[in-house]
Design a protein around this motif. Structure first.
Motif, short mmCIF file in Angstrom:
data_model
loop_
_atom_site.label_atom_id
_atom_site.label_comp_id
_atom_site.label_asym_id
_atom_site.label_seq_id
_atom_site.Cartn_x
_atom_site.Cartn_y
_atom_site.Cartn_z
N GLU A 286 0.83 -1.21 0.00
CA GLU A 286 0.00 0.00 0.00
C GLU A 286 0.86 1.25 0.00
OE1 GLU A 286 -3.88 1.87 2.31
OE2 GLU A 286 -2.89 0.08 3.09
N ASP A 287 1.93 1.24 0.79
CA ASP A 287 2.83 2.40 0.82
C ASP A 287 3.52 2.61 -0.52
OD1 ASP A 287 2.19 2.87 3.45
OD2 ASP A 287 3.94 1.79 4.25
N ARG A 288 3.89 1.51 -1.19
CA ARG A 288 4.68 1.61 -2.40
C ARG A 288 3.80 1.77 -3.66
NH1 ARG A 288 9.86 -0.46 -3.66
NH2 ARG A 288 10.22 -0.27 -1.42
N TYR A 289 2.69 1.03 -3.72
CA TYR A 289 1.92 0.97 -4.97
C TYR A 289 0.47 1.43 -4.86
CZ TYR A 289 5.93 -1.87 -6.32
OH TYR A 289 7.21 -2.32 -6.58
N GLY A 290 0.03 1.72 -3.65
CA GLY A 290 -1.33 2.23 -3.50
C GLY A 290 -2.30 1.21 -2.94
N THR A 291 -3.49 1.72 -2.58
CA THR A 291 -4.50 0.90 -1.92
C THR A 291 -5.02 -0.22 -2.81
OG1 THR A 291 -5.19 2.81 -0.59
CG2 THR A 291 -6.73 0.96 -0.75
N ALA A 292 -5.20 0.04 -4.10
CA ALA A 292 -5.77 -0.96 -5.00
C ALA A 292 -4.90 -2.21 -5.06
CB ALA A 292 -5.96 -0.37 -6.40
N THR A 293 -3.59 -2.03 -5.17
CA THR A 293 -2.68 -3.18 -5.21
C THR A 293 -2.72 -3.95 -3.90
OG1 THR A 293 -1.21 -2.12 -6.81
CG2 THR A 293 -0.28 -3.88 -5.47
N ALA A 294 -2.78 -3.22 -2.79
CA ALA A 294 -2.84 -3.87 -1.48
C ALA A 294 -4.12 -4.68 -1.33
CB ALA A 294 -2.74 -2.84 -0.36
N LYS A 295 -5.25 -4.13 -1.78
CA LYS A 295 -6.53 -4.85 -1.70
C LYS A 295 -6.50 -6.10 -2.59
CE LYS A 295 -8.74 -1.86 0.96
NZ LYS A 295 -9.13 -2.20 2.36
N LEU A 296 -5.94 -5.97 -3.78
CA LEU A 296 -5.84 -7.12 -4.68
C LEU A 296 -5.01 -8.22 -4.04
CD1 LEU A 296 -6.38 -8.35 -7.50
CD2 LEU A 296 -4.23 -7.29 -8.25
N PHE A 297 -3.92 -7.82 -3.38
CA PHE A 297 -3.09 -8.82 -2.71
C PHE A 297 -3.86 -9.53 -1.60
CE2 PHE A 297 -0.40 -9.75 0.99
CZ PHE A 297 0.31 -10.81 0.47
N LEU A 298 -4.66 -8.78 -0.83
CA LEU A 298 -5.42 -9.40 0.25
C LEU A 298 -6.45 -10.39 -0.30
CD1 LEU A 298 -5.98 -6.32 2.60
CD2 LEU A 298 -4.55 -8.33 3.06
N ILE A 299 -7.01 -10.09 -1.47
CA ILE A 299 -7.93 -11.04 -2.11
C ILE A 299 -7.19 -12.32 -2.47
CG2 ILE A 299 -9.35 -11.45 -4.16
CD1 ILE A 299 -10.04 -8.44 -4.08
N GLY A 300 -5.97 -12.17 -3.02
CA GLY A 300 -5.15 -13.34 -3.33
C GLY A 300 -4.76 -14.10 -2.07
N PHE A 301 -4.47 -13.38 -0.98
CA PHE A 301 -4.15 -13.98 0.31
C PHE A 301 -5.33 -14.84 0.79
CE2 PHE A 301 -2.96 -12.62 4.97
CZ PHE A 301 -2.89 -13.95 5.35
N PHE A 302 -6.54 -14.30 0.67
CA PHE A 302 -7.72 -15.06 1.08
C PHE A 302 -7.89 -16.31 0.21
CE2 PHE A 302 -12.20 -16.10 0.37
CZ PHE A 302 -12.53 -16.54 1.64
N ALA A 303 -7.73 -16.16 -1.10
CA ALA A 303 -7.87 -17.32 -2.00
C ALA A 303 -6.87 -18.41 -1.63
CB ALA A 303 -7.69 -16.88 -3.45
N THR A 304 -5.65 -18.00 -1.31
CA THR A 304 -4.61 -18.96 -0.93
C THR A 304 -4.98 -19.71 0.34
OG1 THR A 304 -2.89 -17.57 -1.92
CG2 THR A 304 -2.17 -19.20 -0.31
N SER A 305 -5.46 -18.98 1.34
CA SER A 305 -5.80 -19.60 2.61
C SER A 305 -7.06 -20.45 2.52
CB SER A 305 -5.99 -18.51 3.69
OG SER A 305 -4.81 -17.79 3.89
N PHE A 306 -8.07 -19.96 1.81
CA PHE A 306 -9.34 -20.68 1.79
C PHE A 306 -9.27 -21.94 0.94
CE2 PHE A 306 -13.96 -21.15 0.85
CZ PHE A 306 -14.39 -21.26 2.17
N THR A 307 -8.44 -21.93 -0.12
CA THR A 307 -8.27 -23.17 -0.88
C THR A 307 -7.61 -24.24 -0.01
OG1 THR A 307 -6.18 -22.30 -1.78
CG2 THR A 307 -8.14 -22.16 -3.19
N SER A 308 -6.69 -23.86 0.85
CA SER A 308 -6.09 -24.83 1.75
C SER A 308 -7.12 -25.36 2.73
CB SER A 308 -4.92 -24.19 2.52
OG SER A 308 -3.86 -23.88 1.64
N LEU A 309 -8.01 -24.48 3.20
CA LEU A 309 -9.04 -24.90 4.15
C LEU A 309 -9.97 -25.93 3.53
CD1 LEU A 309 -11.01 -22.64 6.61
CD2 LEU A 309 -12.22 -24.33 5.25
#
Length: 439
Positions: A286-309
């Motif tokens: 978020e500091d380097r590339y902005g809020t949109a990139t940070a939000k996109l990453f969090l969506i990917g983080f959730f996909a990574t965790s929930f597929t494991s679940l």
């Protein structure tokens, strides 16, 4: 008798007839095992390796993928070549395998259930900071995973996993491209060089061993059968599917190593260990590339965790149902690959283990993890991979496997090295436990 399947009758594998050659249209179980095996912890480990050592350990991440390819291929080959499940094979090696698996699957499932729910909850809480607490999000993730696996058959489960893998793929590749990797340094990182530090060998072995799954590798054969692949005729398709899976895994881990090397290593930024390290990365993005990139990453983080679940909820529950069926019916009980996946998924054992993964671990979300239980969880988890690799060597070199499908020299060499690697990591894990405080 060929296993029934939940795929449409227009698809060749529904009739049990293998295709003449491998094709992209048949892949599926490999995507499932890749998505399940690559959790938030794997991405953090690779990210930390990149932040600490730059591209130096890129080769170790690649070797880790190759090791897991050999293990998953061996598990799938056993199922297809013998018509028996992996637990059938373990049971034939003696009662000690039953005892080990019984203790492992109960303790591991209890602690992993809480970890998976918490990991899935972290990005959701970050995406919706004014919403529910972390514990509430964890409970919701567990219940959603339970309902999804309980009411859907393999075909729907596979499609959902494929969509989530697509999200993971887009996000990780986008981040890797966004940080503009130094390809010259990256190619140099393919040379097997160890970092200049005290525990370089053990840290490198840990990265190799930690890429892409533990018990989910053993579940691969069950997903192969659930897809409708039974018999040696599907061997080429399975191997192609497995290679695609770990090529995908390689993209995930290499992309995160690029992010760690370029975004964190070059600027000296440190992140926390464990899943929360990905939240630290979100703040850096978020500091380097902005809020949109940070939000996109969090969506990917959730996909990574929930597929494991949901992957563990489905795959390990299938294994547990097979385990219970073997104990109840004995050698002549027909609990092997001949039992339809849909029948196994409707069993009380499958659903009982689903409930075990979901509800008892919720207590840990609210009360913290019992100290002794966490130690046992760590030791059993470390012991499973040498158990898997060494028993696969045993099974696939014995008369239990048709001669045509037994291990060749290359398979034995790779599985043997994998077994040695995991024994070393297991011993290290055992020695690192605070046993003095356990008693």
């Amino acid at each position: 008798m060929a296993e029934t399947t939940d795929t449409p009758t227009s698809v060749p594998e529904a009739s049990g007839t293998p295709p003449r050659k491998s094709s992209w249209r048949y892949i599926g179980p490999g995507i499932v095992v890749a998505a399940t095996g690559v959790g938030a912890g794997d991405l953090v480990a690779t990210l930390v390796a990149g932040s600490n050592f730059g591209y130096t350990l890129l080769w170790a991440a690649v070797v880790g993928c190759l090791v897991k390819i050999s293990l998953a291929e061996a598990a799938g080959r056993w199922h297809l070549a013998t018509g028996r499940t992996l637990f059938d094979g373990w049971h034939s090696l003696g009662r000690w395998t039953t005892v080990f698996f019984a203790v492992y699957v109960v303790v591991w499932g209890f602690v992993y259930g809480a970890a998976a729910m918490a990991s899935s909850a972290l990005p959701l809480q970050a995406l919706f900071p004014d919403g529910w607490s972390l514990r509430t999000w964890g409970v919701v993730c567990g219940l959603v995973g339970l309902a999804f696996v309980w009411f859907n058959r393999y075909a729907v489960f596979e499609k959902a996993m494929t969509v989530l893998v697509g999200v993971m793929f887009v996000v990780t590749v986008y981040l890797a491209a966004r940080v503009t990797p130094n390809l010259g340094d990256a190619f140099a990182g393919l040379l097997p060089v160890l970092p200049d530090e005290k525990d370089a060998v053990l840290n490198t072995l840990g990265l190799i061993g930690g890429v892409g799954g533990t018990i989910t590798l053993a579940a691969y054969g069950y997903w192969v059968n659930a897809k409708g692949w039974t018999g040696p005729g599907w061997m080429k398709v399975m191997r192609f599917d497995n290679r695609v899976a770990y090529a995908t895994t390689g993209v995930f881990v290499i992309s995160m190593l690029f992010v760690g090397a370029e975004l964190l290593h070059s600027s000296g930024v440190a992140i926390a260990s464990g899943d929360r390290g990905l939240l630290d990365l979100s703040e850096v993005l978020e500091d380097r590339y902005g809020t949109a990139t940070a939000k996109l990453f969090l969506i990917g983080f959730f996909a990574t965790s929930f597929t494991s679940l949901i992957g563990v909820w489905h795959g390990v529950s299938l294994m547990f149902a097979d385990f219970v069926g073997r104990l109840r019916e004995g050698p002549a009980g027909g609990t092997g690959a001949s039992v339809a996946s849909g029948e196994r998924q409707r069993s009380w054992a499958f659903r009982g283990y689903l409930l075990w993964l979901t509800f008892p671990p919720m207590v840990l979300l609210f009360q913290g993890q019992p100290f002794r239980l966490v130690i046992l969880y760590g030791v059993l988890g470390a012991a499973f991979m040498p158990f898997l690799s060494l028993t696969l060597i045993w099974l696939l070199n014995s008369s239990r496997t048709p001669r045509q499908w037994r291990n060749g020299p290359l398979s034995n060499a790779v599985l043997g090295l994998a077994g040695l690697l995991f024994v070393v990591l297991c011993v290290k894990q055992v020695l690192d436990q605070p046993w003095g405080d356990f008693f």
